[in-house]
Design a protein around this motif. Structure first.
Motif, short mmCIF file in Angstrom:
data_model
loop_
_atom_site.label_atom_id
_atom_site.label_comp_id
_atom_site.label_asym_id
_atom_site.label_seq_id
_atom_site.Cartn_x
_atom_site.Cartn_y
_atom_site.Cartn_z
N PRO A 94 1.61 5.80 -1.93
CA PRO A 94 2.40 5.60 -3.14
C PRO A 94 2.57 4.12 -3.51
N ASP A 95 2.44 3.22 -2.55
CA ASP A 95 2.66 1.81 -2.88
C ASP A 95 1.39 0.98 -2.77
N PHE A 96 0.25 1.65 -2.75
CA PHE A 96 -1.02 0.91 -2.68
C PHE A 96 -2.09 1.78 -3.35
N PRO A 97 -2.13 1.76 -4.70
CA PRO A 97 -3.03 2.70 -5.39
C PRO A 97 -4.50 2.38 -5.16
N MET A 98 -5.33 3.41 -5.26
CA MET A 98 -6.78 3.18 -5.25
C MET A 98 -7.16 2.55 -6.59
N PRO A 99 -8.25 1.80 -6.64
CA PRO A 99 -8.67 1.19 -7.90
C PRO A 99 -8.80 2.25 -8.99
N ARG A 117 -9.19 -1.87 3.31
CA ARG A 117 -8.49 -2.83 2.45
C ARG A 117 -6.98 -2.76 2.67
N HIS A 121 -4.97 -5.93 3.61
CA HIS A 121 -3.97 -6.39 2.66
C HIS A 121 -2.62 -6.59 3.35
#
Lengths: 468, 271
Positions: A94-99, A117, A121
């Protein structure tokens, strides 16, 4: 990718040396939390637990992150054509969306690059001990845990470290479940479990029987339809095969639209049945049995291709196999077929071989732990299992919130013990709770959850913890 | 801000934001010293150019990598006449999570509101809100008082125009100010409305430190609004007297950016 085995963990100070009951030396890691596994659930556990101010030691038996999604790992079940079956918004953290320029249903290699990633990150790799497997996890006084590790493969000495808490994130898609058939040992053709299936070349030009109508079974049957000389697909009962797109949108997003509109389950089932009937049609025309359950009552099978190849006659649906003969397979309806290769896509079972089953509330040794929210363990407030869910969405968001809740709980144990005690009482009272409507019996149905039902309960638990 | 964590996002799952081409200008130091990257988010009407003018270059000189984004529909990003605040937040979170390390989000003007919302969706290393326009009627009244002709149309769905005196202090040369003003774009109608009627930002995830900066002479954001914004994040605003609303373009632009970078270097979780 990091391949180092040992980053040179400082040897424990002599003053922290302790002896456990077996007389082994134990290094005390203080308030550090141990995470077992660096797959998606393990990675999000590291991130969320460190974000709440704790130190983390994560043990990963492989040499890279990504768990089952890392095709280099020997326990990875992914095959060359594996794509997601839940669409991006329901799969990503929820806090690291896919591109957002990725396809709706990304490929497994994209998913691995996403997880790598994520690890880079948030700088998670520095917490991970690669090539190290966990042998034993034992409770000790004060709700602490002794974790014994060694190099993967059993080389080198064992080391035991004492942790304030443990997050078990060892995954549930690596220990394959093989059904036992009469005469299987005498069968002269090739037999493999789907975990060994990697590439359609293994099917090319052969007569193939695929057993199992899970998502993997359907994927392999669709590939066999293109490559094999003949493909039989054996299923125990009739299923609903949901296409990846319905009404021009990813099917799971359509289901979530119905959820967001707060339609009751029965109405959603009726609508989905109508929709499938109108767009896919009656599958019994192809010789498939009528489903004996309603939609949303089994783990969703998302496959647009299988029906297509059934309609081409490239896949022959057959009932359950009952007996194997040296040269043929006998089916439940008495027919005999003569495959050269049998692929068992019969799934996986969760395994926690490093933990006494009683700790997880599995007193009868049935392999079914009794947990609350499929994560929290009665009487062991500092132990949690992450990712032991089979949702109708991706697992990552559920693992994320499980570990956020666990990290907040660990914080509250220090700042507001009364809140933590109330939480522990809830865990004991509600262990074994289910988060899906009626679900068809199977060896995995007990951890099937509806993502909306599940996350709603989890959200309430989070709010109760935060409340004054 | 006393809202609770939100787990269920039904609409977000069912109707994800559509991607639009994003303009991202970047300036990366030759030697990566492991410092967190800064992502600059411009306010309504501005684009990435506003930061490329001075701040990006200065950020790199100080050894930080800097990225400036144009929100959809503005400057070099793809057109999006129906953009909402949610789409802007999506753009910021997409760019931030695409950076090699956890980013520091720096929002200017209404871009600070976008950042405040984005903080609930992405665990930023830290955030700086520069002359933040966090919405509400007070903002509208201030703008009306200082620039009635430019603001009134916006209240009925027309274009919001800012004038020279709102954005810049007296020390910026006239022709430079005119050059900047000519580059201002038109914000999306719906997003403009959400400034007045939008939701409060949800609590930030990952508990990032937040710095609020502004100017007491700002004619868009009154001093009281700055104090209120800073109090939300339990701090006091850093003030740069004599400057207008556009702290990154006005004369003396280096003072606020130096203050942000100094703060980052001192923050235990920052540099």
């Amino acid at each position: 990718m990091t391949t180092s085995i040992d980053h040179g963990r400082p040897d424990p100070e002599p003053s922290t040396l302790d002896r456990n009951c077996a007389g082994r030396s134990v290094s005390d890691r203080g308030e550090t939390v141990c995470v077992i596994g660096a797959g998606p659930s393990g990675l999000t556990a590291i991130k969320n637990v460190t974000e709440h101010g704790f130190g983390v030691d994560c043990y990963e038996r492989e040499t890279g992150v990504g768990g089952v999604w890392n095709w280099r790992h020997d326990r990875s079940p992914v095959y060359a054509s594996t794509h997601l079956i839940s669409s991006r918004p329901l799969t990503q953290f929820p806090d690291f969306p896919m591109p957002d320029d990725w396809p709706d249903y990304p490929h497994h290699r994209q998913l691995l690059s996403y997880l790598e990633r994520y690890a880079d990150h948030f700088d998670l790799r520095r917490h991970v001990w690669f090539g190290t497997e966990v042998v034993r996890v034992e409770p000790v006084d004060g709700d602490r845990w002794d974790v014994t590790t060694r190099s993967t493969g059993g080389y080198g000495p064992e080391r035991t470290s004492r942790y304030a808490a443990v997050v078990v994130a060892n995954g549930h898609n690596w220990s394959s479940k093989l059904p036992d058939y009469e005469g299987l040992a005498e069968f002269r053709g090739d037999v493999m479990h789907a975990s060994a299936y990697q590439d359609p070349a293994q099917l090319r030009g052969r007569r193939v029987l695929v057993v199992g109508a899970g998502n993997t079974g359907c994927d392999i049957a669709a590939e066999a339809a293109q490559q094999a000389a003949h493909c039989w697909h054996s299923t125990r009962r009739g299923y609903w095969y949901a296409p990846k797109y319905l009404l021009g949108r990813p099917a799971d997003q359509l289901n979530d639209l119905l959820l967001a509109l707060r339609l009751p389950r029965r109405l959603r089932q009726w609508l989905l049945h109508r929709l499938l009937r109108l767009s896919v049609g009656d599958l019994t025309r192809f010789g498939l049995p009528q489903p004996d359950h309603r939609m949303l009552e089994t783990h969703p099978i998302v496959n647009s291709q299988l029906v297509y190849y059934l309609s081409h006659g490239r896949v022959t649906p057959v009932p359950d196999a009952v007996r194997f003969h040296p040269d043929s397979v006998e089916l439940a309806d008495g027919r005999q077929i003569d495959p050269e290769l049998v692929v068992f896509a019969t799934g996986y079972l969760p395994r926690f071989e490093f933990l006494d089953p009683k700790i997880l509330g599995d007193d009868g040794m049935t392999g079914r732990p009794a947990l609350w929210l499929n994560a929290f363990v009665p009487n062991h407030p500092t132990l949690a299992v992450a990712g032991l869910v089979q949702p109708d969405s991706g697992i990552f968001p559920l693992s994320h919130w499980q570990t956020v809740l666990f990290a907040r709980l660990l914080r509250l144990r220090e700042t507001r013990p009364s809140k933590a005690a109330a939480f522990a009482a809830t865990v004991s009272a509600r262990a074994g709770e289910r988060y899906a409507g009626p679900v068809k019996e199977s060896s995995r149905h007990w951890f099937e959850v509806g993502h909306a039902d599940y996350l709603r309960v989890l959200q309430r638990a989070l709010h109760d913890l935060e409340a004054k | 801000m006393n809202q609770q964590v939100r787990v269920i996002r039904g609409w977000e799952w069912a109707r994800p934001v559509r991607p639009v081409r994003r303009e991202v200008l970047e300036a990366v130091p030759a030697l990566d010293e492991g410092r967190p990257p800064l992502l600059f988010v411009p306010g309504f009407g501005h684009g990435a150019w506003a930061f490329a003018e001075h701040w990006l270059g200065h950020t790199v000189e100080r050894g930080f990598s800097g990225y400036a984004l144009s929100l959809r529909g503005q400057s070099g990003s793809g057109p999006a006449p129906e953009a909402t605040l949610r789409a802007y937040v999506h753009d910021v979170v997409q760019v931030a999570s695409g950076l090699p390390r956890r980013a520091v989000l720096v929002g200017h003007g209404a871009g600070a509101l976008v950042v405040a919302h984005a903080l609930a969706r992405y665990p930023a290393r830290a955030a700086a809100l520069v002359a933040p326009v966090l919405g509400g009627w007070a903002t509208a009244f201030t703008a009306l008082r200082h620039n009635p002709l430019g603001t009134l149309p916006a209240l009925v769905g027309g274009r919001l125009r800012c004038n020279h005196a709102q954005l810049f202090g007296p020390e910026l040369p006239r022709d430079e100010a005119r050059r900047h003003l000519s580059r201002l774009g038109r914000p999306a109608r719906r997003a403009q409305w959400q400034l007045l009627f939008g939701r409060e930002p949800e609590p930030a995830v990952g508990d990032p430190p937040v710095l609020v900066l502004g100017s007491p002479e700002d004619r868009v954001v009154p001093r009281s609004a700055l104090t209120r914004a800073a109090r939300r994040y339990a701090s006091a605003p850093l003030l740069f007297p004599g400057m207008g609303h556009d702290l990154m373009l006005d004369a003396g632009w280096w003072e606020p950016i130096d203050a942000i970078l100094d703060w980052l270097e001192k923050e235990p979780s920052g540099g």
